[in-house]
Design an enzyme around this catalytic site. Sequence first.
Site, mmCIF file in Angstrom:
data_model
loop_
_atom_site.group_PDB
_atom_site.id
_atom_site.type_symbol
_atom_site.label_atom_id
_atom_site.label_comp_id
_atom_site.label_asym_id
_atom_site.label_seq_id
_atom_site.Cartn_x
_atom_site.Cartn_y
_atom_site.Cartn_z
ATOM 1 N N ASP A 59 -12.160 11.591 -39.493
ATOM 2 C CA ASP A 59 -12.368 12.994 -39.106
ATOM 3 C C ASP A 59 -13.671 13.042 -38.311
ATOM 4 O O ASP A 59 -14.757 12.925 -38.870
ATOM 5 C CB ASP A 59 -12.456 13.856 -40.368
ATOM 6 C CG ASP A 59 -12.829 15.310 -40.059
ATOM 7 O OD1 ASP A 59 -12.999 15.654 -38.876
ATOM 8 O OD2 ASP A 59 -12.946 16.108 -41.017
ATOM 9 N N LYS A 80 -16.632 22.388 -31.880
ATOM 10 C CA LYS A 80 -18.050 22.007 -31.927
ATOM 11 C C LYS A 80 -18.446 21.336 -30.615
ATOM 12 O O LYS A 80 -19.234 21.884 -29.852
ATOM 13 C CB LYS A 80 -18.313 21.111 -33.121
ATOM 14 C CG LYS A 80 -17.955 21.833 -34.426
ATOM 15 C CD LYS A 80 -17.832 20.901 -35.569
ATOM 16 C CE LYS A 80 -17.058 21.493 -36.729
ATOM 17 N NZ LYS A 80 -17.497 22.802 -37.176
ATOM 18 N N TRP A 86 -16.444 18.041 -46.351
ATOM 19 C CA TRP A 86 -15.177 17.985 -45.612
ATOM 20 C C TRP A 86 -14.304 16.830 -46.064
ATOM 21 O O TRP A 86 -13.081 16.964 -46.166
ATOM 22 C CB TRP A 86 -15.411 17.982 -44.101
ATOM 23 C CG TRP A 86 -15.991 19.293 -43.697
ATOM 24 C CD1 TRP A 86 -17.281 19.550 -43.340
ATOM 25 C CD2 TRP A 86 -15.322 20.571 -43.688
ATOM 26 N NE1 TRP A 86 -17.454 20.888 -43.108
ATOM 27 C CE2 TRP A 86 -16.273 21.536 -43.307
ATOM 28 C CE3 TRP A 86 -14.021 20.980 -43.973
ATOM 29 C CZ2 TRP A 86 -15.956 22.896 -43.202
ATOM 30 C CZ3 TRP A 86 -13.703 22.327 -43.866
ATOM 31 C CH2 TRP A 86 -14.661 23.266 -43.478
HETATM 32 N N1 PMP Z 1 -13.959 18.501 -40.730
HETATM 33 C C1 PMP Z 1 -15.253 18.711 -40.409
HETATM 34 C C2 PMP Z 1 -16.190 17.540 -40.363
HETATM 35 C C3 PMP Z 1 -15.688 20.008 -40.104
HETATM 36 O O1 PMP Z 1 -16.960 20.233 -39.795
HETATM 37 C C4 PMP Z 1 -14.754 21.073 -40.145
HETATM 38 C C5 PMP Z 1 -15.134 22.499 -39.787
HETATM 39 N N2 PMP Z 1 -16.432 22.843 -39.853
HETATM 40 C C6 PMP Z 1 -13.438 20.797 -40.509
HETATM 41 C C7 PMP Z 1 -13.075 19.497 -40.780
HETATM 42 C C8 PMP Z 1 -12.406 21.896 -40.592
HETATM 43 O O2 PMP Z 1 -12.094 22.265 -39.305
HETATM 44 P P1 PMP Z 1 -11.140 23.496 -38.956
HETATM 45 O O3 PMP Z 1 -11.914 24.729 -39.240
HETATM 46 O O4 PMP Z 1 -10.845 23.263 -37.501
HETATM 47 O O5 PMP Z 1 -9.925 23.384 -39.797
#
Ligand code: PMP
Length: 363
Positions: free
Chosen positions: A174, A198, A106
């Site tokens: 994040d 989550k 990510w």
């Molecule tokens: N950052 C992290 C740490 C994630 O786990 C995720 C999704 N699994 C995201 C960003 C992306 O999130 P979204 O699907 O809400 O765009």
Amino acid sequence: MSQPHDRVYNFSAGPSTLPVSVLETAQSEILNYRGTGMGVMEMSHRSAPFEAILQEAKANLTKLLGIPENYKILFLQGGASTQFAMLPMSYLHNGAVGRYVLTGTWGKKAVESAAIYGSTEVVFDGKAANYNDIPSENIEARPGAAYLHFTSNETIQGVRFPGEPKWQDPLVCDMSSDILSRPVDVSRYQMIYAGAQKNMGPAGVALVIMSDEMLAKSADGLAPMFDYKVQAENDSLYNTPPTWAIYICGLVYKHLVDTGGLAAAQDRNERKAKLLYDAIDHSHGFYKGHAVKSARSTMNVTFTLGSDDLTKKFIKEAESQRMDGLKGHRSVGGVRASIYNAFPEEGCAALADLMRDFAARNG
Ligand code: PMP
């Protein structure tokens, strides 16, 4: 032991399991929210009852995280991924540099998105070790850095920072996959963001917590939906916000306040994760944890078995015992057990039992 409403143990990485009591409340209010004669999904975002839902959600979140007065709370759309763009769009102007710490998939996506908008610098990349650790060295501050971005918990690798890093650049984090899983010192950050799906609620809303100092520095001239100042001035109501998602997040915040806050959540989460890590560590190598021990996540427990066939067999047996969503991400392989706040401790005990039993039969 069967779960309420005949539910499975849902190990999904997100969207993921929510507290049963929250879902029951939502169910009981779905047709008629507290005497208003309509459900929250059908209610104007400018009505008094929705305004109260929004303000109560913010108040409970403030209580949980101890958010200082000089911070704004925003509920935005486009998930955490939109923040991968909105952040650099807003801050990488006039030659300012966005610095990124990559401890997994990510963080990498975040910097790739930022590079479209301005100058970026990767100050740590754990790729050579397949993202199994966090940086051990201090990261010196850099003059001209707009921010230093990191991912507190990498959802795919199951790698997390055990506490706030000591770095001095303006910190942006994040926290999508571990927000509200433990107390944090918000004042150490200029910005925290997280997709809801989550630890907080349904998909469709992203939370942003931003200092007034950071907010004041955001670029002018952006389209209003991408302008943090516009979103803050309108208290997340510039356009129609994801009202239902905000309502459920609010119920989850209230539930967390009522169950002892984030210190209690942390105790539960550490107990749950220990059940699984103990099963890995006592398996004589039958299961191998992906992350180094000091960077192990309490939210996403990742491990591999000796072969793909064994992994498939294990996941199939788990499914037959009503444990769902255990397949690891293809980049890591093996098994990933996502055990967010609302995941019950008995589910971790059940998986640990299966791990021991399966190893004894297949070792
Ligand atoms: N950052 C992290 C740490 C994630 O786990 C995720 C999704 N699994 C995201 C960003 C992306 O999130 P979204 O699907 O809400 O765009």
